[in-house]
Design a protein around this motif. Sequence first.
Motif, PDB file in Angstrom:
ATOM      1  N   ASP A 145       0.832  -1.208   0.000  1.00 32.43           N
ATOM      2  CA  ASP A 145       0.000   0.000   0.000  1.00 32.43           C
ATOM      3  C   ASP A 145       0.866   1.258   0.000  1.00 32.43           C
ATOM      4  OD1 ASP A 145      -2.471  -1.266  -0.059  1.00 32.43           O
ATOM      5  OD2 ASP A 145      -2.623  -1.408   2.114  1.00 32.43           O
ATOM      6  N   MET A 146       1.949   1.254   0.801  1.00 37.02           N
ATOM      7  CA  MET A 146       2.859   2.409   0.810  1.00 37.02           C
ATOM      8  C   MET A 146       3.452   2.629  -0.585  1.00 37.02           C
ATOM      9  SD  MET A 146       5.110   1.917   4.247  1.00 37.02           S
ATOM     10  CE  MET A 146       4.400   1.654   5.874  1.00 37.02           C
ATOM     11  N   LEU A 147       3.942   1.560  -1.182  1.00 34.30           N
ATOM     12  CA  LEU A 147       4.562   1.675  -2.501  1.00 34.30           C
ATOM     13  C   LEU A 147       3.545   2.132  -3.538  1.00 34.30           C
ATOM     14  CD1 LEU A 147       6.629  -1.635  -2.394  1.00 34.30           C
ATOM     15  CD2 LEU A 147       7.530   0.689  -2.084  1.00 34.30           C
ATOM     16  N   SER A 148       2.311   1.680  -3.392  1.00 36.35           N
ATOM     17  CA  SER A 148       1.297   1.985  -4.397  1.00 36.35           C
ATOM     18  C   SER A 148       0.923   3.464  -4.418  1.00 36.35           C
ATOM     19  CB  SER A 148       0.039   1.136  -4.158  1.00 36.35           C
ATOM     20  OG  SER A 148      -0.680   1.576  -3.019  1.00 36.35           O
ATOM     21  N   VAL A 149       1.040   4.150  -3.273  1.00 36.60           N
ATOM     22  CA  VAL A 149       0.674   5.572  -3.249  1.00 36.60           C
ATOM     23  C   VAL A 149       1.839   6.456  -3.644  1.00 36.60           C
ATOM     24  CG1 VAL A 149      -1.068   5.174  -1.481  1.00 36.60           C
ATOM     25  CG2 VAL A 149       1.213   5.927  -0.790  1.00 36.60           C
ATOM     26  N   GLY A 150       3.037   5.879  -3.822  1.00 30.73           N
ATOM     27  CA  GLY A 150       4.176   6.653  -4.297  1.00 30.73           C
ATOM     28  C   GLY A 150       5.350   6.753  -3.350  1.00 30.73           C
ATOM     29  N   VAL A 151       5.327   6.032  -2.228  1.00 32.42           N
ATOM     30  CA  VAL A 151       6.519   5.978  -1.383  1.00 32.42           C
ATOM     31  C   VAL A 151       7.613   5.267  -2.182  1.00 32.42           C
ATOM     32  CG1 VAL A 151       7.535   5.054   0.727  1.00 32.42           C
ATOM     33  CG2 VAL A 151       5.230   6.021   0.770  1.00 32.42           C
ATOM     34  N   ILE A 169      -8.194   9.036  -8.185  1.00 39.20           N
ATOM     35  CA  ILE A 169      -7.066   8.871  -7.263  1.00 39.20           C
ATOM     36  C   ILE A 169      -6.644   7.415  -7.180  1.00 39.20           C
ATOM     37  CG2 ILE A 169      -6.380   9.062  -4.832  1.00 39.20           C
ATOM     38  CD1 ILE A 169      -8.364  11.459  -4.656  1.00 39.20           C
ATOM     39  N   LEU A 170      -7.606   6.490  -7.155  1.00 41.20           N
ATOM     40  CA  LEU A 170      -7.318   5.091  -6.855  1.00 41.20           C
ATOM     41  C   LEU A 170      -6.850   4.275  -8.055  1.00 41.20           C
ATOM     42  CD1 LEU A 170     -10.241   4.282  -4.358  1.00 41.20           C
ATOM     43  CD2 LEU A 170      -7.810   4.573  -3.840  1.00 41.20           C
ATOM     44  N   VAL A 171      -7.211   4.676  -9.261  1.00 38.26           N
ATOM     45  CA  VAL A 171      -6.795   3.892 -10.442  1.00 38.26           C
ATOM     46  C   VAL A 171      -5.268   3.777 -10.520  1.00 38.26           C
ATOM     47  CG1 VAL A 171      -6.675   3.909 -12.970  1.00 38.26           C
ATOM     48  CG2 VAL A 171      -8.877   4.169 -11.829  1.00 38.26           C
ATOM     49  N   PRO A 172      -4.500   4.880 -10.472  1.00 36.02           N
ATOM     50  CA  PRO A 172      -3.031   4.715 -10.522  1.00 36.02           C
ATOM     51  C   PRO A 172      -2.480   4.000  -9.294  1.00 36.02           C
ATOM     52  CG  PRO A 172      -3.637   7.011 -10.132  1.00 36.02           C
ATOM     53  CD  PRO A 172      -4.888   6.298 -10.493  1.00 36.02           C
ATOM     54  N   ILE A 173      -3.127   4.134  -8.166  1.00 31.57           N
ATOM     55  CA  ILE A 173      -2.676   3.421  -6.964  1.00 31.57           C
ATOM     56  C   ILE A 173      -2.819   1.917  -7.163  1.00 31.57           C
ATOM     57  CG2 ILE A 173      -3.308   2.933  -4.550  1.00 31.57           C
ATOM     58  CD1 ILE A 173      -3.867   5.930  -4.211  1.00 31.57           C
ATOM     59  N   ALA A 227       3.448  -8.063  -8.510  1.00 28.44           N
ATOM     60  CA  ALA A 227       3.844  -9.031  -9.534  1.00 28.44           C
ATOM     61  C   ALA A 227       5.348  -9.280  -9.556  1.00 28.44           C
ATOM     62  CB  ALA A 227       3.384  -8.550 -10.910  1.00 28.44           C
ATOM     63  N   ASP A 228       6.122  -8.370  -8.978  1.00 25.76           N
ATOM     64  CA  ASP A 228       7.582  -8.501  -8.947  1.00 25.76           C
ATOM     65  C   ASP A 228       7.947  -9.373  -7.739  1.00 25.76           C
ATOM     66  OD1 ASP A 228      10.303  -8.232  -9.141  1.00 25.76           O
ATOM     67  OD2 ASP A 228      10.309  -6.047  -9.180  1.00 25.76           O
ATOM     68  N   LYS A 229       8.140 -10.652  -7.975  1.00 26.66           N
ATOM     69  CA  LYS A 229       8.279 -11.632  -6.899  1.00 26.66           C
ATOM     70  C   LYS A 229       9.398 -11.276  -5.916  1.00 26.66           C
ATOM     71  CE  LYS A 229       8.575 -16.618  -6.126  1.00 26.66           C
ATOM     72  NZ  LYS A 229       8.776 -17.954  -6.756  1.00 26.66           N
ATOM     73  N   HIS A 230       9.044 -11.232  -4.647  1.00 31.61           N
ATOM     74  CA  HIS A 230       9.952 -10.982  -3.519  1.00 31.61           C
ATOM     75  C   HIS A 230      10.550  -9.570  -3.513  1.00 31.61           C
ATOM     76  CE1 HIS A 230       9.390 -15.093  -2.503  1.00 31.61           C
ATOM     77  NE2 HIS A 230      10.192 -15.594  -3.428  1.00 31.61           N
ATOM     78  N   ARG A 231      10.093  -8.685  -4.413  1.00 29.85           N
ATOM     79  CA  ARG A 231      10.605  -7.312  -4.399  1.00 29.85           C
ATOM     80  C   ARG A 231      10.227  -6.602  -3.099  1.00 29.85           C
ATOM     81  NH1 ARG A 231      13.911  -3.487  -4.407  1.00 29.85           N
ATOM     82  NH2 ARG A 231      13.383  -1.524  -5.408  1.00 29.85           N
ATOM     83  N   THR A 232       9.003  -6.831  -2.633  1.00 28.61           N
ATOM     84  CA  THR A 232       8.550  -6.187  -1.397  1.00 28.61           C
ATOM     85  C   THR A 232       9.415  -6.620  -0.221  1.00 28.61           C
ATOM     86  OG1 THR A 232       6.284  -6.138  -2.256  1.00 28.61           O
ATOM     87  CG2 THR A 232       6.564  -5.814   0.107  1.00 28.61           C
ATOM     88  N   GLU A 233       9.700  -7.916  -0.132  1.00 25.30           N
ATOM     89  CA  GLU A 233      10.537  -8.423   0.955  1.00 25.30           C
ATOM     90  C   GLU A 233      11.954  -7.839   0.882  1.00 25.30           C
ATOM     91  OE1 GLU A 233       7.216 -11.324   0.317  1.00 25.30           O
ATOM     92  OE2 GLU A 233       8.558 -10.158  -0.954  1.00 25.30           O
ATOM     93  N   GLU A 234      12.474  -7.692  -0.318  1.00 29.65           N
ATOM     94  CA  GLU A 234      13.813  -7.119  -0.498  1.00 29.65           C
ATOM     95  C   GLU A 234      13.851  -5.670  -0.004  1.00 29.65           C
ATOM     96  OE1 GLU A 234      16.819  -7.171  -4.223  1.00 29.65           O
ATOM     97  OE2 GLU A 234      14.987  -6.029  -4.564  1.00 29.65           O
ATOM     98  N   ILE A 235      12.813  -4.910  -0.303  1.00 29.88           N
ATOM     99  CA  ILE A 235      12.741  -3.515   0.135  1.00 29.88           C
ATOM    100  C   ILE A 235      12.741  -3.432   1.659  1.00 29.88           C
ATOM    101  CG2 ILE A 235      11.179  -1.518   0.262  1.00 29.88           C
ATOM    102  CD1 ILE A 235      10.382  -2.247  -2.685  1.00 29.88           C
TER     103      ILE A 235
END
Length: 359
Positions: free
Chosen positions: A71-77, A286-290, A299-307
């Motif tokens: 959710d953080m990444l989706s809003v632009g963090v 607001i929500l479509v780009p989010i 979809a980027d496997k394990h990218r969130t965990e790496e961050i």
Amino acid sequence: MDARKPRLLTGDRPTGPLHLGHLVGTLQSRVKLQDSHECFIIVADLHSLTTRSRRDEIARLPNHVRDVVLDMLSVGVDPSRSTIYLQSGVPAVYDIAILLQMLTPVARLSGLQSIQDMAVNAGLGDADVPLGLLGYPVLQAADILMANAELVPVGADNETHVTLARDIAEHFNDAYGKVFAVPQPTVSATPSLPGVNTVAGGAERKMSKSAGNAIWLKDSPEEVARKVRTLPGPAPGESTGAPLFLFAEAFLRDADELASLRAEYDRGGIGFAAVQDRVIEALEKILVPIRERRAEFAADKHRTEEIIVDGTITARKVAYETLGKVRDAMGLENLWSGLVHATQSRAEERKKPFYHQKS
């Protein structure tokens, strides 16, 4: 060399996905501040244990942590400009929190309305409130002061916690020498958002994960529309302060359009369904780009965990540096190093040959 940017700390408890109240409360401001500040964003899993410490609840943390970060990444963090880290992965914060507890009167904590509200939302009676919940603001102060954050964007209900962190920092600095930056809270122009009537009386309370009256950032367009349509319309002429119009104020970006919509409603020119339609339309912009960014990161496997891991390693370095300064200032490091030095000296004496001891 560029001047150091002021440091910022904010974050969220991973007790579920983030919602529109988080978006207008702190998420939008933390995205804007990424260029001007060095941002530390905490995924506060230890704080979630204050009201959700059962084994099955802890077992759900990995999914909740991932949801919150997505959710953080989706809003632009942006992880290249913000350090996103897992609170429990920074053990030095526990040590700092224990030391700060020694400086904090119980009476200062027991009177906080935010703690009482959290207990009520968790269904806890006075006799069942755990020590961890009572000390929640001190651990929060440790998070803030660990990073030496100068700015702390928070929701309105947490502003008093930052005030406590300021008081603790000032008291510590006066008593032991300047170690901590003194943090300043900043509250959004929309510090809270009413909930929706997906539960009885949901619109009469602020939007909350635990209350079950939220519109999640990851909700589908159909879910968003369904939930907005649970908001009743006020009587004509009574739009000010009504939940439906608080939504309009939060999400309609054109002040003239908002004023026109309110005036037309108050004179009976349109019904509340038309206002709901306009809010839904504004929300979707607001929500479509989010949603699109969220899908890309998911979809980027394990990218969130790496961050999270990369950010936590960075936060650990900062926390241990701060802990060392705290221990030095209080004299605890000298106490320990003195004991070590005496022990080493004794060991060296024991190694000396017998004839040296006799001479």
